[in-house]
Design a protein around this motif. Structure first.
Motif, PDB file in Angstrom:
ATOM      1  N   UNK A   1      11.991  20.414  -9.577  1.00  0.00           N
ATOM      2  CA  UNK A   1      11.436  19.067  -9.776  1.00  0.00           C
ATOM      3  C   UNK A   1      11.538  18.281  -8.475  1.00  0.00           C
ATOM      4  N   UNK A   2      12.707  18.396  -7.839  1.00  0.00           N
ATOM      5  CA  UNK A   2      12.905  17.685  -6.570  1.00  0.00           C
ATOM      6  C   UNK A   2      11.896  18.150  -5.536  1.00  0.00           C
ATOM      7  N   UNK A   3      11.701  19.464  -5.490  1.00  0.00           N
ATOM      8  CA  UNK A   3      10.774  20.057  -4.538  1.00  0.00           C
ATOM      9  C   UNK A   3       9.353  19.554  -4.787  1.00  0.00           C
ATOM     10  N   UNK A   4       8.987  19.516  -6.079  1.00  0.00           N
ATOM     11  CA  UNK A   4       7.638  19.056  -6.459  1.00  0.00           C
ATOM     12  C   UNK A   4       7.444  17.601  -6.055  1.00  0.00           C
TER      13      UNK A   4
ATOM     14  N   UNK B   1       5.125  13.630  -2.484  1.00  0.00           N
ATOM     15  CA  UNK B   1       5.365  12.563  -1.523  1.00  0.00           C
ATOM     16  C   UNK B   1       4.795  12.940  -0.153  1.00  0.00           C
ATOM     17  N   UNK B   2       4.997  14.214   0.218  1.00  0.00           N
ATOM     18  CA  UNK B   2       4.513  14.669   1.523  1.00  0.00           C
ATOM     19  C   UNK B   2       2.992  14.588   1.590  1.00  0.00           C
TER      20      UNK B   2
ATOM     21  N   UNK C   1      -1.431   8.907   6.371  1.00  0.00           N
ATOM     22  CA  UNK C   1      -1.509   9.046   7.831  1.00  0.00           C
ATOM     23  C   UNK C   1      -2.944   9.345   8.260  1.00  0.00           C
ATOM     24  N   UNK C   2      -3.577  10.237   7.498  1.00  0.00           N
ATOM     25  CA  UNK C   2      -4.949  10.622   7.797  1.00  0.00           C
ATOM     26  C   UNK C   2      -5.889   9.432   7.675  1.00  0.00           C
ATOM     27  N   UNK C   3      -5.698   8.666   6.609  1.00  0.00           N
ATOM     28  CA  UNK C   3      -6.539   7.491   6.383  1.00  0.00           C
ATOM     29  C   UNK C   3      -6.340   6.492   7.506  1.00  0.00           C
TER      30      UNK C   3
END
Ligand code: ADP
Length: 518
Positions: free
Chosen positions: A4-7, A12-13, A20-22
């Motif tokens: 769950x933490x990884x997901x 979030x990433x 950042x792209x926007x």
């Protein structure tokens, strides 16, 4: 937990990357045209500056090289073709004395600067350091006459000079250029394009930042390009900026379109992420519910089984006091096995339904018969629960398209729930009536009722109302899901009307035959 933490970290990433792209996209669309325009203006400034300075440099170098000393050239003749740029020529011998006929001015008498020659000999000449200059190269000095405190600034002087040699004689030629020629002659000639309708504005400022030529505009800011003069009026600067004219509209429209595209892409990414988050949460909840379901079902299977095996063992070993007790034990075994059978039916049907198999076989049937049969099947359970079941089945109902077995299971589930959750109400009422073009089955009890917030959720698979979760009432949370599925397969609707403390009425409404093929 780690998954769950990884997901969450992954979501979030992705979010951070999208932002950042926007941001990059947005700043690119707003910066890129500006950057291009700046580069263009810088090139232009360089070119204009070079052109202006080359005109003076070339003319002066030519003149400086044309002067002869032995005999002295007729300076007035030499000055004629150079135009108004040159104000004076002075020729000095190797002792730095002005040679006879070596001081000629092009200025009309009234514009002559009084005492210029003295001023030149005493103040300017030492600064030129003529004897130290390389042979045959144009050098220049641009300066402003020192003024007394409180007085307006003195005049500008631009000198071009050269150390010359003929035979073995060294001499020096100095030209005084008129800066006014730059301001009124060359600048307008080179910047005239910068009139009305032009995209660019030009400005020349002196070493103090004061406007010498051009239209006034704010010389600060990133939209202004600056370049310094180097071969002539050092310290003066050429400034170019972009005029705010209609052409900007195209750029603005492009920026708007780009922003909309970036905004749209961002929205899609955000919506996608939100949906992903929602789906993950849903999946997690479903998994929790499933494991709860497995433990519930195992528990439900185990209880009747242990009752059956216990009473079966007693009967087998003849541990009964009377024939009545034997009958009672046999009845218990029968009752529990019926319950077990029902549960297994439910689970199997539910599994089929989950796999989406076509489990229904429809035929035109009499709904009254099906409901009456279900009531009959529940009779004993109602009795054991010490409850009364009243039925009100309207005679001569029109036939409906029905899978009789599946529908019986649905009605049994509703009656079972009433027995399970509402035994204190003592009563169960089953009615079947025609309402317009539909037939409606209602199972009513006078039990604890259901919180309106949970009315929809109790039809979800594995869902059990909060109020029953802590009570010792057995259940798996699939009964009503099954009811809902069966009803929908019949093109009908299953609903509940209930309030806490006021009992519940479960309704199944089915379309009458001929109208159910919606
Ligand atoms: P189960 O009975 O196995 O828990 P169901 O799907 O049949 O599963 O019912 C879902 C939930 O709806 C029950 O857990 C219960 O909280 C609630 N419910 C169903 N019928 C009634 C009723 N007649 N009175 C009160 N609550 C009920």
């Amino acid at each position: 937990m780690r998954r769950v933490l990884l997901l969450n970290a992954l979501i979030f990433a992705v979010l951070a990357a999208a932002v950042a792209l926007a941001y990059y996209g947005y700043s690119y669309t707003s910066e890129a045209p500006r950057e291009r325009e700046r580069a263009l203006m810088a090139d232009l400034a360089e070119e204009k500056l070079q052109n202006i300075e080359t005109v003076i440099d070339d003319a002066d170098t030519k003149l400086l090289r044309a002067v002869e000393i032995d005999p002295i050239s007729n300076l007035a003749d030499l000055l004629l073709p150079t135009g108004a740029a040159v104000a004076r020529v002075i020729v000095l011998d190797d002792q730095l004395k002005i040679v006879p006929g070596g001081n000629v001015s092009t200025r009309p008498k009234e514009r002559e600067v009084p005492g210029f020659t003295d001023y030149f000999m005493t103040r300017i000449l030492p600064e030129l350091q003529l004897q130290k200059q390389p042979l045959g190269e144009r050098r220049h000095l641009f300066l402003r006459e020192a003024s007394k405190p409180g007085q307006p600034p003195g005049r500008w002087y631009l000198f071009s000079f050269m150390r010359r040699q003929t035979a073995d004689k060294t001499f020096y030629v100095v030209i005084e250029d008129d800066p006014a020629h730059l301001i009124y002659g060359l600048f307008p000639q080179f910047f005239q394009g910068a009139g009305a309708g032009s995209k660019r504005l030009y400005q020349v400022v002196d070493e103090l930042g004061q406007l010498v030529y051009g239209v006034p505009f704010d010389g600060e800011g990133e939209r202004v390009v600056r370049r310094s003069f180097q071969l002539t009026v050092d310290g003066w600067k050429l400034l170019i900026t972009q005029a705010e004219v209609g052409d900007d509209k195209v750029a603005q429209r492009k920026k708007l379109v780009d922003s909309i595209l970036i905004g749209g892409a961002m929205t899609v990414i955000l919506a996608g992420l939100a949906f992903l988050g929602f789906a993950i949460r849903r999946e997690r909840r479903l998994n929790e519910l499933k494991s709860e379901f497995i433990s519930n079902v195992s528990h439900e299977l185990k209880t009747p089984l242990s009752i059956i095996s216990m009473f079966g063992e007693m009967l087998a070993e003849g541990r009964t006091k009377s024939p009545e007790q034997s009958t009672e034990y046999a009845e218990i075994i029968w009752r529990e096995s019926v319950r077990l059978g029902r549960l297994i039916d439910n689970v199997l049907d539910f599994a089929k339904m989950e796999r989406g198999m076509g489990v229904y076989e429809f035929a035109e049937s009499d709904l009254g018969d099906v409901v009456a049969r279900a009531i009959e099947l529940s009779g004993r359970r109602v009795q054991t629960a010490n409850m009364q079941l009243s039925e009100d089945i309207e005679p001569d109902l029109p036939p409906v398209q029905l899978d009789a077995n599946a529908f019986t299971l649905a009605v049994l589930n509703l009656i079972d729930n009433a027995i399970k959750y509402a035994p204190d109400g003592k009563k169960i009422e089953v009615s079947l009536k025609r309402e317009g073009d539909r037939v409606v089955l209602a199972v009513r009890d006078w039990g604890p009722g259901i919180d309106p917030e949970e009315h929809e959720r109790i039809f979800e698979r594995f869902y059990r109302a909060k109020s029953v979760r802590l009570k010792p009432i057995r259940g798996s949370g699939i009964g009503l899901a099954l009811v809902q599925h069966i009803t929908r397969a019949h093109h009908g609707e299953a609903t509940v009307i209930s309030e806490p403390g006021k009992g519940s009425t479960f309704r199944i409404s089915l379309p009458i035959s001929g109208k159910n093929d919606r």
